[in-house]
Scaffold this motif. Structure first.
Motif, PDB file in Angstrom:
ATOM      1  N   SER A 131       6.057  15.692  13.836  1.00  0.00           N
ATOM      2  CA  SER A 131       5.774  15.460  15.262  1.00  0.00           C
ATOM      3  C   SER A 131       4.528  14.617  15.477  1.00  0.00           C
ATOM      4  O   SER A 131       4.324  14.063  16.553  1.00  0.00           O
ATOM      5  CB  SER A 131       5.612  16.793  15.997  1.00  0.00           C
ATOM      6  N   ARG A 132       3.702  14.477  14.436  1.00  0.00           N
ATOM      7  CA  ARG A 132       2.452  13.724  14.584  1.00  0.00           C
ATOM      8  C   ARG A 132       2.518  12.328  13.957  1.00  0.00           C
ATOM      9  O   ARG A 132       1.479  11.722  13.686  1.00  0.00           O
ATOM     10  CB  ARG A 132       1.288  14.518  13.975  1.00  0.00           C
ATOM     11  N   ARG A 167       7.850   6.611  17.196  1.00  0.00           N
ATOM     12  CA  ARG A 167       7.639   7.157  18.538  1.00  0.00           C
ATOM     13  C   ARG A 167       7.943   6.090  19.580  1.00  0.00           C
ATOM     14  O   ARG A 167       7.456   4.967  19.493  1.00  0.00           O
ATOM     15  CB  ARG A 167       6.200   7.637  18.715  1.00  0.00           C
ATOM     16  N   ARG A 171       3.308  11.708  22.305  1.00  0.00           N
ATOM     17  CA  ARG A 171       3.477  13.130  21.986  1.00  0.00           C
ATOM     18  C   ARG A 171       3.030  13.961  23.174  1.00  0.00           C
ATOM     19  O   ARG A 171       1.924  13.797  23.687  1.00  0.00           O
ATOM     20  CB  ARG A 171       2.648  13.489  20.753  1.00  0.00           C
ATOM     21  N   PRO A 175       6.453  18.392  21.384  1.00  0.00           N
ATOM     22  CA  PRO A 175       6.014  17.389  20.412  1.00  0.00           C
ATOM     23  C   PRO A 175       7.128  16.750  19.587  1.00  0.00           C
ATOM     24  O   PRO A 175       6.958  15.639  19.078  1.00  0.00           O
ATOM     25  CB  PRO A 175       5.044  18.167  19.503  1.00  0.00           C
ATOM     26  N   THR A 176       8.267  17.431  19.457  1.00  0.00           N
ATOM     27  CA  THR A 176       9.341  16.829  18.661  1.00  0.00           C
ATOM     28  C   THR A 176      10.214  15.886  19.491  1.00  0.00           C
ATOM     29  O   THR A 176      11.122  15.244  18.954  1.00  0.00           O
ATOM     30  CB  THR A 176      10.234  17.913  18.018  1.00  0.00           C
ATOM     31  N   PHE A 233      14.170  12.920  16.241  1.00  0.00           N
ATOM     32  CA  PHE A 233      13.811  14.039  15.371  1.00  0.00           C
ATOM     33  C   PHE A 233      14.996  14.977  15.184  1.00  0.00           C
ATOM     34  O   PHE A 233      15.264  15.438  14.073  1.00  0.00           O
ATOM     35  CB  PHE A 233      12.618  14.799  15.949  1.00  0.00           C
TER      36      PHE A 233
END
Length: 385
Positions: A131-132, A167, A171, A175-176, A233
């Motif tokens: 997620s980051r 992305r 975020r 977050p996903t 994701f």
């Protein structure tokens, strides 16, 4: 162990290919850190890498049980399936989330071996916390422009296509969300804008064609989006069960190799006027390794049956991966102990396989992450992260 006709066919056909690539071949590739292109080409020509592609798209239309047998047999022969395993599960994203046009354009060519989809470009410095990721894809007219850095992207130099996660929105509270999966045609990039793609080879402890990748404003058409924008994701994780099952089979194949080599060597090696195989100090570790392998294999086939039936199999797939990784590492140590000092000599191949099998405890998911999954998702314990 499954005895279905399809699984037996998978084993037979794989052995026909692997018989052409002996220990000398794999040893030389390892020494030179050379991608085993001849082996991968032979696997592609055999159609085995298209095991899970439906027949309507030119594949064999097998279930994951037969596909896992292919991976197992490669490793049990002394080979290293990491050179080609990604194509078994990356195509699943195209099959499940691709448009009809994408399926018709790519799947038959992947099935025939004319196109290679071996590169999965996801992981960054955040590791398992996907997620980051910081790689971004910004909309520019009908195109997207991808900018960022991936820490691990294996086989990109040997692939015609790559799956790239980036992305497309910041975020947020979920977050996903906000990540998009792209199917990038690397042939077009290399032909027209090679400066937009920087590949930095990474040398590892075993022969694994992996790289860092930097995307310098890589321009891709909107038609490269795979699935829904912002849902990338989800599209990635729904292929994780297949990945875990297939890699569990690889580790089981390694366990077979270690056990078979230890049994054979211990019968032949004579010390103090008798074969070392008569010593319980040699016998017991070999027996332990064999039983651990069989236990892991049982859960692997349970996971395969659930997957092929379309039922939930996250727990079984993860447990199979953990058990197989543990079994192969224990078998590797047992085999090295059995060979003693000779196990460190490259001509016996034990040290090569020892290095290769260690990865299963780390990637593509670490054994500790699987423990966390089982603790929280199966046993209902509180989340630790």
């Amino acid at each position: 162990m499954s005895t279905s006709p399809t699984v037996q066919e998978a084993r037979t056909r794989t052995r026909e290919v692997t018989s052409q690539f002996d220990d000398d071949y794999w040893r030389a590739a390892d020494l030179e850190r050379r991608y085993p292109q001849e082996f991968v080409d032979a696997m592609g020509a055999s159609g085995l890498l298209a095991a899970m592609i439906p027949e309507v798209h030119g594949g064999l239309g097998w279930g994951i049980g037969a596909a896992s047998a292919v991976m197992e047999e490669i490793n049990a022969s002394g080979g290293h399936s990491a050179a080609c395993h990604a194509q078994m599960y990356t195509m699943g994203a195209v099959l499940r989330h691709g448009t009809q046009e994408q399926k018709e354009r790519y799947l038959p060519a992947i099935a025939s071996g004319d196109l290679r989809l071996q590169a999965f470009s996801i992981t960054e410095s955040s590791g398992s916390d996907t997620s980051r990721i910081e790689t971004v894809a910004e909309r520019d007219g009908d195109d997207y422009v991808i900018t960022g850095h991936k820490t691990w992207t294996s086989r990109i130099g040997e692939s015609d296509l790559a799956l790239v996660l980036a992305r497309t929105s910041p975020r947020g509270e979920r977050p996903t969300e906000g990540m998009t999966l792209f199917l990038v045609d690397l042939r077009e990039v290399r032909a027209s804008h090679p400066e937009q793609l920087e590949v930095i080879p990474v040398r590892t402890m075993f022969n694994y064609a992996t790289n860092q990748v930097k995307y310098h404003g890589l321009r891709v058409p909107g038609s490269a989006v795979l699935g829904e924008v912002g849902k990338g994701f989800r599209h990635v994780i729904d292929g994780w069960n297949a990945e875990r099952i297939l890699l569990a089979a690889e580790a089981i194949g390694d366990s077979r190799w270690f056990v078979e080599r230890a049994v054979s060597y211990s019968k032949e090696r004579v010390v103090f006027d008798r074969p070392i195989a008569v010593n319980q100090g040699i016998q017991f570790p070999i027996a332990d390794a064999y039983m651990r392998m069989r236990a892991a294999d049982g859960v692997r086939w349970e996971a395969c049956a659930l997957f092929d039936a379309g039922e939930a199999c996250g727990a079984e797939a993860n447990m199979a991966k953990w058990l197989a990784a543990e079994a192969s590492w224990q078998a590797a140590n047992m085999c090295l102990d059995t060979y003693g000092g000779f196990g460190f000599v490259d001509t016996y191949d034990v040290e090569r396989k020892f290095r290769e099998t260690r990865v299963y405890g780390i990637a593509p998911v670490s054994s500790n992450m699987i423990r966390s999954f089982v603790a929280t998702k199966v046993l209902g314990l509180p989340k630790s992260y």
